[in-house]
Scaffold this motif. Structure first.
Motif, PDB file in Angstrom:
ATOM      1  N   TRP A   4       0.832  -1.206   0.000  1.00 53.78           N
ATOM      2  CA  TRP A   4       0.000   0.000   0.000  1.00 53.78           C
ATOM      3  C   TRP A   4       0.865   1.253   0.000  1.00 53.78           C
ATOM      4  O   TRP A   4       0.570   2.231  -0.671  1.00 53.78           O
ATOM      5  CB  TRP A   4      -0.935   0.023   1.203  1.00 53.78           C
ATOM      6  N   VAL A   5       1.927   1.216   0.772  1.00 57.58           N
ATOM      7  CA  VAL A   5       2.835   2.360   0.869  1.00 57.58           C
ATOM      8  C   VAL A   5       3.469   2.637  -0.483  1.00 57.58           C
ATOM      9  O   VAL A   5       3.496   3.779  -0.961  1.00 57.58           O
ATOM     10  CB  VAL A   5       3.934   2.084   1.923  1.00 57.58           C
ATOM     11  N   ASP A   6       3.961   1.578  -1.119  1.00 56.37           N
ATOM     12  CA  ASP A   6       4.637   1.747  -2.408  1.00 56.37           C
ATOM     13  C   ASP A   6       3.691   2.240  -3.495  1.00 56.37           C
ATOM     14  O   ASP A   6       4.049   3.117  -4.281  1.00 56.37           O
ATOM     15  CB  ASP A   6       5.282   0.425  -2.842  1.00 56.37           C
ATOM     16  N   VAL A   7       2.489   1.702  -3.529  1.00 54.41           N
ATOM     17  CA  VAL A   7       1.535   2.126  -4.555  1.00 54.41           C
ATOM     18  C   VAL A   7       1.115   3.578  -4.336  1.00 54.41           C
ATOM     19  O   VAL A   7       1.009   4.355  -5.293  1.00 54.41           O
ATOM     20  CB  VAL A   7       0.309   1.177  -4.596  1.00 54.41           C
ATOM     21  N   ALA A   8       0.902   3.976  -3.090  1.00 47.79           N
ATOM     22  CA  ALA A   8       0.555   5.374  -2.800  1.00 47.79           C
ATOM     23  C   ALA A   8       1.690   6.304  -3.211  1.00 47.79           C
ATOM     24  O   ALA A   8       1.455   7.368  -3.779  1.00 47.79           O
ATOM     25  CB  ALA A   8       0.232   5.545  -1.318  1.00 47.79           C
ATOM     26  N   ARG A   9       2.927   5.906  -2.935  1.00 45.71           N
ATOM     27  CA  ARG A   9       4.088   6.724  -3.322  1.00 45.71           C
ATOM     28  C   ARG A   9       4.201   6.842  -4.840  1.00 45.71           C
ATOM     29  O   ARG A   9       4.451   7.931  -5.357  1.00 45.71           O
ATOM     30  CB  ARG A   9       5.369   6.116  -2.756  1.00 45.71           C
ATOM     31  N   ALA A  55       3.153  15.512  -0.225  1.00 44.86           N
ATOM     32  CA  ALA A  55       2.910  14.110   0.131  1.00 44.86           C
ATOM     33  C   ALA A  55       4.157  13.273  -0.128  1.00 44.86           C
ATOM     34  O   ALA A  55       4.559  12.460   0.717  1.00 44.86           O
ATOM     35  CB  ALA A  55       1.718  13.563  -0.649  1.00 44.86           C
ATOM     36  N   LEU A  56       4.788  13.468  -1.278  1.00 45.92           N
ATOM     37  CA  LEU A  56       6.021  12.724  -1.566  1.00 45.92           C
ATOM     38  C   LEU A  56       7.113  13.055  -0.560  1.00 45.92           C
ATOM     39  O   LEU A  56       7.847  12.168  -0.117  1.00 45.92           O
ATOM     40  CB  LEU A  56       6.511  13.034  -2.983  1.00 45.92           C
ATOM     41  N   TYR A  57       7.238  14.320  -0.218  1.00 42.96           N
ATOM     42  CA  TYR A  57       8.225  14.722   0.783  1.00 42.96           C
ATOM     43  C   TYR A  57       7.965  13.994   2.104  1.00 42.96           C
ATOM     44  O   TYR A  57       8.883  13.461   2.723  1.00 42.96           O
ATOM     45  CB  TYR A  57       8.200  16.243   0.974  1.00 42.96           C
ATOM     46  N   MET A  58       6.718  13.963   2.527  1.00 39.43           N
ATOM     47  CA  MET A  58       6.382  13.295   3.789  1.00 39.43           C
ATOM     48  C   MET A  58       6.625  11.792   3.700  1.00 39.43           C
ATOM     49  O   MET A  58       7.096  11.184   4.647  1.00 39.43           O
ATOM     50  CB  MET A  58       4.927  13.563   4.169  1.00 39.43           C
ATOM     51  N   TYR A  59       6.305  11.187   2.561  1.00 39.81           N
ATOM     52  CA  TYR A  59       6.469   9.744   2.408  1.00 39.81           C
ATOM     53  C   TYR A  59       7.930   9.334   2.305  1.00 39.81           C
ATOM     54  O   TYR A  59       8.305   8.247   2.744  1.00 39.81           O
ATOM     55  CB  TYR A  59       5.764   9.240   1.149  1.00 39.81           C
ATOM     56  N   LEU A  60       8.771  10.177   1.682  1.00 38.75           N
ATOM     57  CA  LEU A  60      10.128   9.744   1.342  1.00 38.75           C
ATOM     58  C   LEU A  60      11.257  10.459   2.077  1.00 38.75           C
ATOM     59  O   LEU A  60      12.275   9.841   2.382  1.00 38.75           O
ATOM     60  CB  LEU A  60      10.359   9.920  -0.168  1.00 38.75           C
ATOM     61  N   LEU A  61      11.145  11.749   2.324  1.00 39.30           N
ATOM     62  CA  LEU A  61      12.296  12.530   2.755  1.00 39.30           C
ATOM     63  C   LEU A  61      12.278  13.008   4.200  1.00 39.30           C
ATOM     64  O   LEU A  61      13.331  13.067   4.838  1.00 39.30           O
ATOM     65  CB  LEU A  61      12.473  13.738   1.832  1.00 39.30           C
ATOM     66  N   ASP A  62      11.143  13.402   4.705  1.00 37.83           N
ATOM     67  CA  ASP A  62      11.088  13.928   6.062  1.00 37.83           C
ATOM     68  C   ASP A  62      11.500  12.837   7.046  1.00 37.83           C
ATOM     69  O   ASP A  62      10.915  11.760   7.063  1.00 37.83           O
ATOM     70  CB  ASP A  62       9.681  14.416   6.394  1.00 37.83           C
ATOM     71  N   PRO A  63      12.530  13.093   7.866  1.00 39.15           N
ATOM     72  CA  PRO A  63      13.035  12.027   8.735  1.00 39.15           C
ATOM     73  C   PRO A  63      12.018  11.519   9.763  1.00 39.15           C
ATOM     74  O   PRO A  63      11.972  10.329  10.052  1.00 39.15           O
ATOM     75  CB  PRO A  63      14.241  12.666   9.428  1.00 39.15           C
ATOM     76  N   THR A  64      11.179  12.385  10.268  1.00 36.36           N
ATOM     77  CA  THR A  64      10.200  11.960  11.271  1.00 36.36           C
ATOM     78  C   THR A  64       8.991  11.309  10.620  1.00 36.36           C
ATOM     79  O   THR A  64       8.595  10.196  10.979  1.00 36.36           O
ATOM     80  CB  THR A  64       9.744  13.163  12.117  1.00 36.36           C
ATOM     81  N   TRP A  68       7.542   7.380  10.491  1.00 36.07           N
ATOM     82  CA  TRP A  68       6.215   7.117  11.049  1.00 36.07           C
ATOM     83  C   TRP A  68       5.324   6.435  10.027  1.00 36.07           C
ATOM     84  O   TRP A  68       4.635   5.460  10.328  1.00 36.07           O
ATOM     85  CB  TRP A  68       5.603   8.430  11.520  1.00 36.07           C
ATOM     86  N   PHE A  69       5.335   6.941   8.775  1.00 35.79           N
ATOM     87  CA  PHE A  69       4.523   6.327   7.730  1.00 35.79           C
ATOM     88  C   PHE A  69       4.944   4.886   7.479  1.00 35.79           C
ATOM     89  O   PHE A  69       4.124   4.048   7.160  1.00 35.79           O
ATOM     90  CB  PHE A  69       4.609   7.125   6.420  1.00 35.79           C
ATOM     91  N   ASN A  70       6.238   4.606   7.602  1.00 36.33           N
ATOM     92  CA  ASN A  70       6.735   3.253   7.331  1.00 36.33           C
ATOM     93  C   ASN A  70       6.453   2.262   8.453  1.00 36.33           C
ATOM     94  O   ASN A  70       6.433   1.058   8.205  1.00 36.33           O
ATOM     95  CB  ASN A  70       8.244   3.284   7.067  1.00 36.33           C
TER      96      ASN A  70
END
Length: 101
Positions: A4-9, A55-64, A68-70
């Motif tokens: 789900w995470v990968d498809v959303a990204r 959204a991409l920034y939150m999913y991939l780059l933001d350290p916090t 959390w998303f993962n």
């Protein structure tokens, strides 16, 4: 990490690419025709582009948030996020088809 995470990204990334193309076309049309319709589409595209880039920034780059998303976001939330991004991708694909026609 689930599928789900990968498809959303991927859907969010596709949305960013499509919105870059559409916004460039709408900007060119606005410069050429000075139409309020083209300006409205351009503003819409820029705001939607910002939402998907964030959204991409939150999913991939933001350290916090990416951690959390993962690890901590329930599967049902990812399914809903996936649906939102996929529905948006379908809508943008239709809008791109109309714009490029």
């Amino acid at each position: 990490m689930s599928i789900w995470v990968d498809v959303a990204r991927v859907a969010a990334a596709v949305n960013v690419v499509v919105l870059l193309v559409l916004s460039a076309i709408w900007a060119r049309n606005y410069v050429t025709f000075r139409s309020k319709h083209a300006l409205g589409l351009l503003v819409f595209g820029v705001f939607l582009l910002a939402e998907n880039a964030l959204a991409l920034y939150m999913y991939l780059l933001d350290p916090t948030l990416s951690g959390w998303f993962n690890t901590a976001v329930p599967v049902i939330v990812w399914r809903l996020m996936l649906l939102l991004h996929v529905f948006e991708t379908i809508g943008l694909a239709f809008l791109a088809w109309i714009t490029l026609d």
